[in-house]
Design a protein around this motif. Structure first.
Motif, PDB file in Angstrom:
ATOM      1  N   LEU A 110       0.827  -1.209   0.000  1.00 12.98           N
ATOM      2  CA  LEU A 110       0.000   0.000   0.000  1.00 12.98           C
ATOM      3  C   LEU A 110       0.860   1.258   0.000  1.00 12.98           C
ATOM      4  O   LEU A 110       0.535   2.244  -0.686  1.00 12.98           O
ATOM      5  N   ASN A 111       1.941   1.231   0.748  1.00 10.50           N
ATOM      6  CA  ASN A 111       2.843   2.385   0.762  1.00 10.50           C
ATOM      7  C   ASN A 111       3.438   2.628  -0.627  1.00 10.50           C
ATOM      8  O   ASN A 111       3.552   3.765  -1.092  1.00 10.50           O
ATOM      9  N   ARG A 115       2.860   5.892  -3.193  1.00  7.89           N
ATOM     10  CA  ARG A 115       3.978   6.601  -3.828  1.00  7.89           C
ATOM     11  C   ARG A 115       3.828   6.629  -5.347  1.00  7.89           C
ATOM     12  O   ARG A 115       4.141   7.638  -6.005  1.00  7.89           O
ATOM     13  N   TYR A 116       3.316   5.513  -5.882  1.00 13.52           N
ATOM     14  CA  TYR A 116       3.129   5.462  -7.340  1.00 13.52           C
ATOM     15  C   TYR A 116       2.090   6.473  -7.800  1.00 13.52           C
ATOM     16  O   TYR A 116       2.323   7.214  -8.769  1.00 13.52           O
ATOM     17  N   PHE A 117       0.937   6.545  -7.113  1.00 17.48           N
ATOM     18  CA  PHE A 117      -0.113   7.489  -7.523  1.00 17.48           C
ATOM     19  C   PHE A 117       0.321   8.934  -7.287  1.00 17.48           C
ATOM     20  O   PHE A 117      -0.046   9.826  -8.066  1.00 17.48           O
ATOM     21  N   GLU A 118       1.073   9.187  -6.245  1.00 23.26           N
ATOM     22  CA  GLU A 118       1.591  10.540  -6.023  1.00 23.26           C
ATOM     23  C   GLU A 118       2.553  10.940  -7.144  1.00 23.26           C
ATOM     24  O   GLU A 118       2.524  12.081  -7.635  1.00 23.26           O
ATOM     25  N   TYR A 119       3.391  10.008  -7.551  1.00 26.51           N
ATOM     26  CA  TYR A 119       4.340  10.285  -8.638  1.00 26.51           C
ATOM     27  C   TYR A 119       3.597  10.518  -9.951  1.00 26.51           C
ATOM     28  O   TYR A 119       3.926  11.417 -10.721  1.00 26.51           O
ATOM     29  N   TYR A 120       2.541   9.695 -10.190  1.00 28.83           N
ATOM     30  CA  TYR A 120       1.775   9.841 -11.425  1.00 28.83           C
ATOM     31  C   TYR A 120       0.999  11.162 -11.439  1.00 28.83           C
ATOM     32  O   TYR A 120       0.883  11.827 -12.481  1.00 28.83           O
ATOM     33  N   ALA A 121       0.464  11.566 -10.270  1.00 31.83           N
ATOM     34  CA  ALA A 121      -0.283  12.832 -10.216  1.00 31.83           C
ATOM     35  C   ALA A 121       0.637  14.027 -10.419  1.00 31.83           C
ATOM     36  O   ALA A 121       0.213  15.046 -10.986  1.00 31.83           O
ATOM     37  N   ALA A 122       1.873  13.906  -9.995  1.00 30.15           N
ATOM     38  CA  ALA A 122       2.786  15.038 -10.126  1.00 30.15           C
ATOM     39  C   ALA A 122       3.406  15.128 -11.511  1.00 30.15           C
ATOM     40  O   ALA A 122       3.670  16.232 -12.005  1.00 30.15           O
ATOM     41  N   GLN A 124       2.239  13.161 -14.389  1.00 30.60           N
ATOM     42  CA  GLN A 124       1.332  12.715 -15.441  1.00 30.60           C
ATOM     43  C   GLN A 124       1.903  11.563 -16.257  1.00 30.60           C
ATOM     44  O   GLN A 124       1.519  11.343 -17.411  1.00 30.60           O
ATOM     45  N   THR A 125       2.814  10.838 -15.686  1.00 31.51           N
ATOM     46  CA  THR A 125       3.395   9.662 -16.333  1.00 31.51           C
ATOM     47  C   THR A 125       4.023   8.785 -15.260  1.00 31.51           C
ATOM     48  O   THR A 125       4.413   9.270 -14.185  1.00 31.51           O
ATOM     49  N   SER A 126       4.098   7.503 -15.579  1.00 31.64           N
ATOM     50  CA  SER A 126       4.730   6.575 -14.641  1.00 31.64           C
ATOM     51  C   SER A 126       6.157   6.246 -15.020  1.00 31.64           C
ATOM     52  O   SER A 126       6.794   5.408 -14.373  1.00 31.64           O
ATOM     53  N   GLN A 127       6.649   6.884 -16.070  1.00 38.02           N
ATOM     54  CA  GLN A 127       8.023   6.641 -16.482  1.00 38.02           C
ATOM     55  C   GLN A 127       8.988   7.191 -15.425  1.00 38.02           C
ATOM     56  O   GLN A 127       8.840   8.313 -14.956  1.00 38.02           O
ATOM     57  N   GLY A 128       9.958   6.372 -15.061  1.00 39.27           N
ATOM     58  CA  GLY A 128      10.963   6.802 -14.093  1.00 39.27           C
ATOM     59  C   GLY A 128      10.634   6.444 -12.659  1.00 39.27           C
ATOM     60  O   GLY A 128      11.458   6.661 -11.759  1.00 39.27           O
ATOM     61  N   PHE A 129       9.424   5.919 -12.431  1.00 38.28           N
ATOM     62  CA  PHE A 129       9.076   5.537 -11.055  1.00 38.28           C
ATOM     63  C   PHE A 129       9.710   4.191 -10.720  1.00 38.28           C
ATOM     64  O   PHE A 129       9.616   3.235 -11.492  1.00 38.28           O
ATOM     65  N   GLU A 130      10.364   4.147  -9.592  1.00 38.97           N
ATOM     66  CA  GLU A 130      11.026   2.924  -9.139  1.00 38.97           C
ATOM     67  C   GLU A 130      10.303   2.396  -7.901  1.00 38.97           C
ATOM     68  O   GLU A 130      10.394   2.971  -6.823  1.00 38.97           O
ATOM     69  N   PRO A 134       5.743  -3.725 -10.636  1.00 39.63           N
ATOM     70  CA  PRO A 134       4.703  -2.989 -11.370  1.00 39.63           C
ATOM     71  C   PRO A 134       3.405  -2.918 -10.572  1.00 39.63           C
ATOM     72  O   PRO A 134       3.112  -3.795  -9.761  1.00 39.63           O
ATOM     73  N   PRO A 135       2.615  -1.870 -10.787  1.00 41.45           N
ATOM     74  CA  PRO A 135       1.394  -1.689  -9.973  1.00 41.45           C
ATOM     75  C   PRO A 135       0.441  -2.872 -10.059  1.00 41.45           C
ATOM     76  O   PRO A 135      -0.179  -3.247  -9.057  1.00 41.45           O
ATOM     77  N   TRP A 136       0.288  -3.500 -11.246  1.00 43.71           N
ATOM     78  CA  TRP A 136      -0.652  -4.617 -11.362  1.00 43.71           C
ATOM     79  C   TRP A 136      -0.183  -5.811 -10.535  1.00 43.71           C
ATOM     80  O   TRP A 136      -1.003  -6.562 -10.002  1.00 43.71           O
ATOM     81  N   VAL A 137       1.142  -5.973 -10.414  1.00 43.97           N
ATOM     82  CA  VAL A 137       1.674  -7.049  -9.586  1.00 43.97           C
ATOM     83  C   VAL A 137       1.372  -6.773  -8.113  1.00 43.97           C
ATOM     84  O   VAL A 137       1.016  -7.687  -7.343  1.00 43.97           O
ATOM     85  N   LEU A 138       1.481  -5.509  -7.714  1.00 45.89           N
ATOM     86  CA  LEU A 138       1.191  -5.151  -6.324  1.00 45.89           C
ATOM     87  C   LEU A 138      -0.278  -5.385  -5.993  1.00 45.89           C
ATOM     88  O   LEU A 138      -0.610  -5.867  -4.899  1.00 45.89           O
TER      89      LEU A 138
END
Length: 294
Positions: A110-111, A115-122, A124-130, A134-138
């Motif tokens: 969940l944490n 972090r992933y959604f915060e990065y995507y909102a800031a 507008q892309t998921s590129q570069g998120f570590e 992957p989100p679907w696996v989580l």
């Protein structure tokens, strides 16, 4: 079944072979006899060595300086563990420890998702998120891990339930067999109420202890991991909660001490109650035998 008719004894079914009194008693008795033989052989060697040391002494003063050997007592806990199976208990403990550690994985997932959604909102892309994965696996992990935890905990509870029934049955049978062969001197030192309490209350406490043994062993690990994860989120504010927990420790110890004292008093009154009822029933039986009521 209970909604269609009143439940009766045949509806419950028969116990499994491992839960039968004869199986538990035979296994525990064999393990206990092995422990007694092992302790006697060990004590015989100690006594022989002690006698050899005494024979080498030339005076009574030298003999008095040689301490007597500490004789080994047979262990009932070891006998019960071997008769039930130490590997089964170790397996149950492994299941519970592993499930307890898995319980922290959804928190980490969940944490990571936050972090992933915060990065995507800031950005507008998921590129570069570590992230961890992957989100679907989580998201899939959030569904699979609780099922795995429940399976492991259920298996642990099943094994420890069988262990508790085995220990309670074996100890009760051993106490019963001992009560049949105890000497007159030993019978005079132990009242009927004490024997009844040992066969009912004490064996029940052993069963409850075994059912909660895993929780007792895993609790320190869970506390340490939880404190570490909380410290990662709130920093030094964690120590406020730790200090409050340490502050309550003496209060909890005092409460449990009072509860323990009151329980010992309850057991003493229970001994007296059973003893009195046994004397009353014995008196009634004697009156009936001699037909004194007429």
């Amino acid at each position: 079944l209970g909604s269609r008719k009143v439940l009766e004894a045949p509806d419950v079914g028969v116990p499994s072979q491992q839960d039968r009194a004869q199986t538990a008693y035979q296994g525990a008795r064999q393990a206990w006899d092995a422990q007694v033989a092992k302790a006697q052989a060990h004590n015989q060697v100690l006594q022989q060595n002690y006698q050899d040391k005494l024979s080498k002494c030339s005076s009574e003063e030298e003999r008095s300086k040689i301490p007597p050997p500490k004789l080994q007592e047979p262990s009932m806990a070891t006998s019960l563990m071997k008769s039930f199976g130490g590997g089964r208990i170790a397996t149950a403990m492994f299941f519970y420890v592993f499930s307890a550690l898995l319980s922290f994985v959804p928190v980490l997932i969940l944490n990571d998702l936050v972090r992933y959604f915060e990065y995507y909102a800031a950005n507008q892309t998921s590129q570069g998120f570590e992230g961890m994965a992957p989100p679907w696996v989580l998201v899939v992990g959030l569904g699979i891990i609780p099922v795995l935890m429940s399976t492991l905990q259920t298996r642990h509870q099943a094994i420890m339930a069988h262990c508790g029934v085995f220990v309670r049955t074996a100890v009760s049978m051993l106490l019963y067999q001992k009560s049949l062969s105890v000497s007159a001197a030993g019978r005079a030192q132990t009242s009927t109420g004490q024997v009844v309490n040992m066969m009912s209350n004490d064996t029940m406490q052993l069963q409850r202890f075994l059912q909660f043994l895993g929780m007792t062993l895993v609790a320190p690990i869970q506390i340490i991991v939880a404190l570490y994860l909380i410290f990662q989120q709130v920093g030094n504010a964690t120590w406020v909660g730790v200090g409050y927990m340490v502050f309550l420790a003496p209060v909890n110890m005092m409460v449990f001490s009072i509860v323990s004292k009151m329980r010992r008093k309850v057991l003493q009154y229970s001994d007296l109650r059973v003893k009195m009822m046994n004397e009353i029933l014995t008196g009634i039986r004697i009156i009936k035998f001699y037909a004194w009521e007429q």
